[in-house]
Write an enzyme that holds these catalytic residues in place. Sequence first.
Site, PDB file in Angstrom:
ATOM      1  N   LYS A  76      38.473 106.129  51.659  1.00 50.82           N
ATOM      2  CA  LYS A  76      39.172 104.921  51.228  1.00 50.82           C
ATOM      3  C   LYS A  76      38.223 103.754  51.016  1.00 50.82           C
ATOM      4  O   LYS A  76      38.445 102.931  50.129  1.00 50.82           O
ATOM      5  CB  LYS A  76      40.260 104.541  52.234  1.00 50.82           C
ATOM      6  CG  LYS A  76      41.463 105.466  52.142  1.00 50.82           C
ATOM      7  CD  LYS A  76      42.733 104.809  52.618  1.00 50.82           C
ATOM      8  CE  LYS A  76      43.920 105.736  52.400  1.00 50.82           C
ATOM      9  NZ  LYS A  76      45.084 105.353  53.202  1.00 50.82           N
ATOM     10  N   LYS A  90      50.888 112.054  44.035  1.00 48.97           N
ATOM     11  CA  LYS A  90      51.548 111.011  43.267  1.00 48.97           C
ATOM     12  C   LYS A  90      50.593 109.893  42.882  1.00 48.97           C
ATOM     13  O   LYS A  90      50.952 109.012  42.111  1.00 48.97           O
ATOM     14  CB  LYS A  90      52.778 110.473  44.008  1.00 48.97           C
ATOM     15  CG  LYS A  90      52.501 109.848  45.358  1.00 48.97           C
ATOM     16  CD  LYS A  90      53.812 109.476  46.040  1.00 48.97           C
ATOM     17  CE  LYS A  90      53.672 108.685  47.304  1.00 48.97           C
ATOM     18  NZ  LYS A  90      53.406 109.221  48.550  1.00 48.97           N
ATOM     19  N   LYS A 106      45.124 119.214  45.051  1.00 44.30           N
ATOM     20  CA  LYS A 106      46.482 119.111  45.554  1.00 44.30           C
ATOM     21  C   LYS A 106      47.316 118.218  44.638  1.00 44.30           C
ATOM     22  O   LYS A 106      46.812 117.232  44.110  1.00 44.30           O
ATOM     23  CB  LYS A 106      46.398 118.450  46.944  1.00 44.30           C
ATOM     24  CG  LYS A 106      47.392 118.988  47.943  1.00 44.30           C
ATOM     25  CD  LYS A 106      47.100 118.413  49.309  1.00 44.30           C
ATOM     26  CE  LYS A 106      48.235 117.523  49.747  1.00 44.30           C
ATOM     27  NZ  LYS A 106      48.070 116.964  51.088  1.00 44.30           N
TER      28      LYS A 106
END
Length: 342
Positions: free
Chosen positions: A125, A210, A207
């Site tokens: 992140k 969204k 994977k």
Amino acid sequence: MQAQLNSKAENPKKKPIIFSGIQPSGMLQLGNYIGALRNFKLLQDDYDCLYCIVDLHAITVRQEPAKLRKLCYELVALYLAVGLDPERSLIYCQSHVSGHTELAWILGCYTYMGELQRMTQFKDKTAKHAENINAGLLTYPVLMAADILLFKSNLVPIGADQKQHLELTRDIAIRFNNIYGNVLTVPEPFIPKVGARIMSLLEPTRKMSKSDPEDTYISMLDSPDAVRRKLKRAVTDSEASIRFDAESKPGVSNLMSIYCSLTGSTLRQIEDDFAGKGYGHLKSAVAEAVIETLAPIQSEYARFMSDKGALDQIINNGAARARSLADRTMATVRKKVGLAPM
Ligand code: TRP
């Protein structure tokens, strides 16, 4: 909701407690449904379940306030639409229960900087949000530990990406207990019996997510046309043979996994049923299975979203129940740590 904080010895008939959190960061996709949401419903029978909407985790990256507010409602409505029963499962928003942040502060004093800096999600992140490397990104796992430990949770259903955070949660709980006695319940990861890892439609080695471009995933709210279109464009291979081989045929294998998880058919069965048929056939069969699965969920979702008053009531009830459970843990923790009695 019978979630109790008594130890098993006091109440031998108590069901194990399951805690799970999902961030309100966008409408969920098919992978979330097959991997998580669908199991949440099944777990309600055998466990005391808490399903939390972790809005405080969501603000570790910038959110638009009006959108975040709306996403919380949407996630509650989706939980209900897939069949979570607010009478049996505790559905609530993290920010409505101040125990989460209180416990997170306390646990932060029992967590080492090195442990937090080592987390792969923190490293990912900070690379992705280089313009906003805030302290919340670093202490994110401490808040997650607080979520879990606040309710004496026994089991936490998580995907592979959250395993490291659960390990840290266990380490923190064990460390705390070594100092203060048996205060916190050390949770275990819970890997559901059924559930496949659903991959991106266009990059089937990743994977389904969204946060990737729209055409790579199927949203829980996609229309039948959108589902058909996205599946038609799904990446396959040039072998023209329907057989499962995740290594060398990731696209076709992913379509087969989706079909199996939704229809209950086995991989063997699909290989037989589709023998000699082309990928077009498989894709339309998968599309119809997806559409059939989503249709009742979408109509329930619309019904719940059209009654904001009822949603508010469910959210408020959940918060009140969660608060009273959280207060009991917090009272013990405060006392053990030596904070001034209130
Ligand atoms: N970190 C989790 C995720 O991003 C969400 C989460 C927050 C969570 N608190 C939790 C999951 C507690 C399980 C238990 O997926």
